[in-house]
Design an enzyme around this catalytic site. Sequence first.
Site, mmCIF file in Angstrom:
data_model
loop_
_atom_site.group_PDB
_atom_site.id
_atom_site.type_symbol
_atom_site.label_atom_id
_atom_site.label_comp_id
_atom_site.label_asym_id
_atom_site.label_seq_id
_atom_site.Cartn_x
_atom_site.Cartn_y
_atom_site.Cartn_z
ATOM 1 N N ASP A 188 48.700 9.574 4.002
ATOM 2 C CA ASP A 188 47.812 9.540 2.948
ATOM 3 C C ASP A 188 47.116 8.217 2.705
ATOM 4 O O ASP A 188 47.569 7.175 2.756
ATOM 5 C CB ASP A 188 48.657 9.577 1.788
ATOM 6 C CG ASP A 188 49.494 10.863 1.898
ATOM 7 O OD1 ASP A 188 49.047 12.032 1.440
ATOM 8 O OD2 ASP A 188 50.716 10.956 2.497
ATOM 9 N N ASP A 211 46.646 1.982 5.523
ATOM 10 C CA ASP A 211 45.550 1.679 4.567
ATOM 11 C C ASP A 211 46.011 0.680 3.538
ATOM 12 O O ASP A 211 45.335 0.420 2.578
ATOM 13 C CB ASP A 211 45.093 2.737 3.993
ATOM 14 C CG ASP A 211 45.919 3.549 3.017
ATOM 15 O OD1 ASP A 211 45.762 3.778 1.854
ATOM 16 O OD2 ASP A 211 46.974 3.895 3.589
ATOM 17 N N ASP A 268 49.400 5.744 9.645
ATOM 18 C CA ASP A 268 49.760 6.331 8.236
ATOM 19 C C ASP A 268 48.776 7.632 7.990
ATOM 20 O O ASP A 268 47.940 7.941 8.744
ATOM 21 C CB ASP A 268 49.578 5.392 7.188
ATOM 22 C CG ASP A 268 49.775 5.805 5.902
ATOM 23 O OD1 ASP A 268 50.924 6.270 5.652
ATOM 24 O OD2 ASP A 268 49.181 5.753 5.231
#
Length: 221
Positions: A14, A169, A12
Amino acid sequence: MDRDTPLRIVFDLDGTLIDSAPDIRQAANTVLAREGVPPLDRDEVQSFIGNGAPVFVDRMMAARSLPEANRDRVLDAFLDLYETAVDLTTPYPDVIETLARLCADGHALGLCTNKPESPARAVMQHLDLDGFFDVVIGGDTLPRRKPDPSPLLAAFHALGQGAAIYVGDSEVDAATAEAAGIPFLLFTEGYRKAPPADLPHAARFSAWPDMPALLHYAHVR
């Protein structure tokens, strides 16, 4: 399978590789100022990130009670600023060194993000991250975005054959990996909202130099 065999690793963006909330906040608050409503604080912005720009704008508008009739204008204005929102974004500590190590070890790296592809590529180029990745799948690259598994599976398919692992995250990332049947490594210092224990994951880490030692989870089902 030999655990020393190079892996396919998809990340991922961001909240995982980069802290982009300051740039996203600046773009959002510029648009909100034009609409004559108060700005978002950092915690609000961070809580809205993860499901792509259109959902971010929907959450932003709801938080400031903006009428639905304004959505197209607000979304277009936000996306226009988002295209070049790079100046306040930074990689998390040791991300670049860790990516360089993974590449040196022969792993194939890809990116799967809900950030639209153009601003994703722009910020990666600005931060000198773009050279690490063989494939980039953005939130608008395919008809569907995460947590639908199809973007993640497309990224792994583009990287060829071999054991696979996904690194993210958030709740969205955990759900995407679970739907795709891919082992998931959770970076705990990003934008998730729930406690780490509430997210399905094979292992978790809080510092990037610790991440390569967890790659053996790619072989665990």
